[in-house]
Design a protein around this motif. Structure first.
Motif, PDB file in Angstrom:
ATOM      1  N   ALA A 163       0.827  -1.206   0.000  1.00 18.57           N
ATOM      2  CA  ALA A 163       0.000   0.000   0.000  1.00 18.57           C
ATOM      3  C   ALA A 163       0.864   1.261   0.000  1.00 18.57           C
ATOM      4  O   ALA A 163       0.595   2.215  -0.736  1.00 18.57           O
ATOM      5  N   VAL A 164       1.931   1.266   0.803  1.00 19.27           N
ATOM      6  CA  VAL A 164       2.820   2.424   0.859  1.00 19.27           C
ATOM      7  C   VAL A 164       3.546   2.606  -0.470  1.00 19.27           C
ATOM      8  O   VAL A 164       3.659   3.724  -0.983  1.00 19.27           O
ATOM      9  N   CYS A 165       4.031   1.521  -1.051  1.00 20.24           N
ATOM     10  CA  CYS A 165       4.727   1.614  -2.347  1.00 20.24           C
ATOM     11  C   CYS A 165       3.793   2.128  -3.438  1.00 20.24           C
ATOM     12  O   CYS A 165       4.210   2.914  -4.296  1.00 20.24           O
ATOM     13  N   SER A 166       2.548   1.694  -3.409  1.00 19.18           N
ATOM     14  CA  SER A 166       1.614   2.194  -4.430  1.00 19.18           C
ATOM     15  C   SER A 166       1.350   3.681  -4.236  1.00 19.18           C
ATOM     16  O   SER A 166       1.195   4.422  -5.207  1.00 19.18           O
ATOM     17  N   ALA A 167       1.340   4.156  -2.994  1.00 19.33           N
ATOM     18  CA  ALA A 167       1.159   5.588  -2.748  1.00 19.33           C
ATOM     19  C   ALA A 167       2.400   6.376  -3.181  1.00 19.33           C
ATOM     20  O   ALA A 167       2.285   7.478  -3.733  1.00 19.33           O
ATOM     21  N   ILE A 168       3.582   5.812  -2.971  1.00 20.72           N
ATOM     22  CA  ILE A 168       4.814   6.484  -3.386  1.00 20.72           C
ATOM     23  C   ILE A 168       4.877   6.598  -4.907  1.00 20.72           C
ATOM     24  O   ILE A 168       5.388   7.579  -5.451  1.00 20.72           O
ATOM     25  N   LEU A 169       4.338   5.606  -5.606  1.00 30.72           N
ATOM     26  CA  LEU A 169       4.341   5.644  -7.067  1.00 30.72           C
ATOM     27  C   LEU A 169       3.533   6.805  -7.630  1.00 30.72           C
ATOM     28  O   LEU A 169       3.720   7.187  -8.789  1.00 30.72           O
ATOM     29  N   LEU A 170       2.651   7.371  -6.836  1.00 31.42           N
ATOM     30  CA  LEU A 170       1.886   8.537  -7.297  1.00 31.42           C
ATOM     31  C   LEU A 170       2.810   9.705  -7.672  1.00 31.42           C
ATOM     32  O   LEU A 170       2.473  10.512  -8.526  1.00 31.42           O
TER      33      LEU A 170
ATOM     34  N   PHE B 168       0.831  -0.017 -12.565  1.00 26.32           N
ATOM     35  CA  PHE B 168       1.619  -0.566 -11.459  1.00 26.32           C
ATOM     36  C   PHE B 168       0.921  -0.330 -10.117  1.00 26.32           C
ATOM     37  O   PHE B 168       0.912  -1.201  -9.251  1.00 26.32           O
ATOM     38  N   ILE B 169       0.358   0.856  -9.964  1.00 30.03           N
ATOM     39  CA  ILE B 169      -0.375   1.147  -8.721  1.00 30.03           C
ATOM     40  C   ILE B 169      -1.548   0.181  -8.576  1.00 30.03           C
ATOM     41  O   ILE B 169      -1.775  -0.378  -7.495  1.00 30.03           O
ATOM     42  N   GLY B 170      -2.271  -0.040  -9.664  1.00 32.12           N
ATOM     43  CA  GLY B 170      -3.394  -0.983  -9.625  1.00 32.12           C
ATOM     44  C   GLY B 170      -2.950  -2.392  -9.260  1.00 32.12           C
ATOM     45  O   GLY B 170      -3.595  -3.065  -8.447  1.00 32.12           O
TER      46      GLY B 170
END
Length: 108
Positions: A29-36, A49-51
């Protein structure tokens, strides 16, 4: 709500394993938020990738109770089976995300 499962493991192995999977879920979850932060640079590729990371986190969360129950039942029966499929899926997905990240950085 079902009654809690009871086992005789003084080291609380099922609980430690469940906590490790929970940390993995939070990490996704944190990595997907960082990808923003990469979204303006790489566009819709990052949305994919976030999905995928969100789907992985939700998959871990959804299957966590079954893994814990299997671990406790295995301890009481004296035979615990490793979740090879779940570990292999995590290994392949993390390797894929790492390779994709390095590739995006090198090609930009």
């Amino acid at each position: 709500m079902s009654a809690p499962l009871i086992h005789d493991d003084p080291g609380l192995q099922p609980e430690r394993t469940t906590l490790a999977w929970t940390r993995t879920t939070v990490s996704y979850a944190v990595c997907s938020a960082i990808l923003l932060r990469w979204l303006p640079h790489f566009g819709l590729v990052i949305v994919g990738f976030i999905g995928l990371m969100v789907v992985m986190a939700l998959g871990i969360y959804a299957s966590q109770r079954a893994r814990h129950r299997a671990s406790v039942k295995g301890l009481t029966a004296g035979r615990v089976r490793a979740p090879v499929g779940a570990v292999a899926t995590m290994t392949l997905s993390l390797t894929g995300f790492g390779v994709a990240g390095i590739t995006l950085i090198l090609l930009s």
